[in-house]
Design a protein around this motif. Sequence first.
Motif, mmCIF file in Angstrom:
data_model
loop_
_atom_site.group_PDB
_atom_site.id
_atom_site.type_symbol
_atom_site.label_atom_id
_atom_site.label_comp_id
_atom_site.label_asym_id
_atom_site.label_seq_id
_atom_site.Cartn_x
_atom_site.Cartn_y
_atom_site.Cartn_z
ATOM 1 N N ASN A 173 50.428 21.206 -2.459
ATOM 2 C CA ASN A 173 49.844 21.741 -1.243
ATOM 3 C C ASN A 173 50.850 22.447 -0.347
ATOM 4 O OD1 ASN A 173 47.044 21.455 -1.293
ATOM 5 N ND2 ASN A 173 47.203 19.265 -0.929
ATOM 6 N N ASP A 179 49.998 28.874 6.394
ATOM 7 C CA ASP A 179 49.488 27.553 6.771
ATOM 8 C C ASP A 179 50.516 26.467 6.457
ATOM 9 O OD1 ASP A 179 47.291 26.641 3.982
ATOM 10 O OD2 ASP A 179 49.162 27.754 4.028
ATOM 11 N N THR A 218 40.074 33.855 5.641
ATOM 12 C CA THR A 218 39.223 32.684 5.837
ATOM 13 C C THR A 218 39.974 31.415 5.459
ATOM 14 O OG1 THR A 218 37.387 34.068 5.102
ATOM 15 C CG2 THR A 218 36.952 31.720 5.339
ATOM 16 N N LEU A 219 40.597 31.452 4.296
ATOM 17 C CA LEU A 219 41.350 30.289 3.837
ATOM 18 C C LEU A 219 42.455 29.923 4.824
ATOM 19 C CD1 LEU A 219 42.325 28.202 1.762
ATOM 20 C CD2 LEU A 219 43.473 30.038 0.560
ATOM 21 N N THR A 222 41.035 28.675 8.341
ATOM 22 C CA THR A 222 40.444 27.341 8.226
ATOM 23 C C THR A 222 41.530 26.302 8.005
ATOM 24 O OG1 THR A 222 38.580 28.405 7.141
ATOM 25 C CG2 THR A 222 38.644 26.010 7.084
ATOM 26 N N SER A 223 42.475 26.635 7.134
ATOM 27 C CA SER A 223 43.530 25.674 6.846
ATOM 28 C C SER A 223 44.361 25.379 8.092
ATOM 29 C CB SER A 223 44.422 26.218 5.723
ATOM 30 O OG SER A 223 45.459 25.308 5.457
ATOM 31 N N PHE A 226 41.835 23.759 10.939
ATOM 32 C CA PHE A 226 41.050 22.557 10.703
ATOM 33 C C PHE A 226 41.679 21.576 9.733
ATOM 34 C CE2 PHE A 226 37.920 24.112 13.349
ATOM 35 C CZ PHE A 226 37.582 25.408 13.018
ATOM 36 N N VAL A 227 42.609 22.013 8.891
ATOM 37 C CA VAL A 227 43.165 21.078 7.922
ATOM 38 C C VAL A 227 44.534 20.567 8.365
ATOM 39 C CG1 VAL A 227 43.873 20.734 5.538
ATOM 40 C CG2 VAL A 227 41.934 22.198 6.054
ATOM 41 N N GLN A 228 45.429 21.483 8.720
ATOM 42 C CA GLN A 228 46.804 21.081 9.023
ATOM 43 C C GLN A 228 46.904 20.068 10.147
ATOM 44 O OE1 GLN A 228 48.578 21.790 6.691
ATOM 45 N NE2 GLN A 228 47.610 23.595 5.853
ATOM 46 N N PHE A 230 44.975 17.612 10.884
ATOM 47 C CA PHE A 230 44.660 16.261 10.419
ATOM 48 C C PHE A 230 45.632 15.804 9.362
ATOM 49 C CE2 PHE A 230 40.992 16.121 12.881
ATOM 50 C CZ PHE A 230 40.413 17.372 12.852
ATOM 51 N N ARG A 231 46.131 16.755 8.611
ATOM 52 C CA ARG A 231 47.038 16.423 7.521
ATOM 53 C C ARG A 231 48.324 15.836 8.059
ATOM 54 N NH1 ARG A 231 49.512 21.049 3.889
ATOM 55 N NH2 ARG A 231 50.725 19.760 2.493
#
Lengths: 235, 155
Positions: A173, A179, A218-219, A222-223, A226-228, A230-231
């Motif tokens: 990842n 990102d 988009t990827l 969003t990453s 919304f992802v980083q 929380f990660r």
Amino acid sequence: MKNKRQSDILLIIPAFNEEECIERVVRNLIEHYPQFDYVIVNDGSTDDTSKIAHRCDFNVVDLPINLGLTGAFQTGMKYAAKNNYFCAIQFDADGQHKPEHIQELYESIRRGNDIAIGSRFVKHKKPFSMRMFGSRLIETAIRLTTGRHVKDPTSGMRMYSSNVIRKFANNVNLTPEPDTISYLLKTGSSVDEVQVEMDERLAGESYLTLSKSIRYMTLMLTSILFVQPFRARKN
Amino acid sequence: MSILFRLLLIGTVIFATYWMFRMINRSRMKISDSIFWIFLAFILIVLGIYPSIMRSFSDVLGIYSEANLLFAVILFIMLVKVFLMSVENSRLTNRIDNLTQQIALKNRDDKIYLESLEKKVENLQNELEKGAGKSNIKNSEILVSESYSEEEINI
């Protein structure tokens, strides 16, 4: 083929179907910048890229199938980790990156930074064009989630220190994309930006089309948004 | 949709999303593969918070229960997703087969080449022994296959 490590710095050159530029770009490195080590990662090219590289006796790793930039770059990072390089930099095969700036990026890593980005917009202003629109979106997204103003987040010319190299070599990842920069900033890595110039592509075709660009944006957004966030926290 | 239903919907989605982030953290899921699920989770949470959206769609379509429409929509999305995953599965299997074949053929080529090298070295050693007739030649025996190690590939 060179096998032994001779320098602190490794240039990772991912190459997919770059038969027109590869010889020129790498010869320039060998003749004028011998202080840097390099490795070409042939990403399953279907043209003569590999043939040319072997004919010229370049240091090249041939991937049996195409993995994409992330996979090819990770191969280079595994090579860097295996050979204990002090730092590694992504260097494009199309001639857009200029080797003059590598020394400055190296010095930034020597000063203790984890990542040194070769940025086109530290001193110069980013133009208001369609091409830069995506870059601005990503810049804003990173600023919203990390508070840090990265002026050229999509620049591919990034140098990584040895502990970041090890992380990249082991984790799917961690990609050479903005990102990941956002994630590394959140987890405390120090990121520095150094002013560089880049050329236009020498020859051959660019990888990006409109639909690919939209999918990429988009990827990325969003990453980053919304992802980083929380990660990083769950680590 | 009753309030209990909506709470269950939102609760399940939040839990599923939390679980997905754990997968990402443990490198068991790629971020690009998670984007679809993030979008779906977002849409379902919005529908759970604002059931009037489902109400307007079910009125237009003449469906009595909004929950029924929600199920139908989710089922349709799942069908499309599973189909796309079958396609991706085929692609991945092809790549694995391709890789396996390449490795097998490459191993065979390497072995043949090594055997021919070992033979050459043997011949050279024999000629040296005939010429010099000394036994310290044996000390410099080069075993070509010792410096060649086959790394195991785990899939």
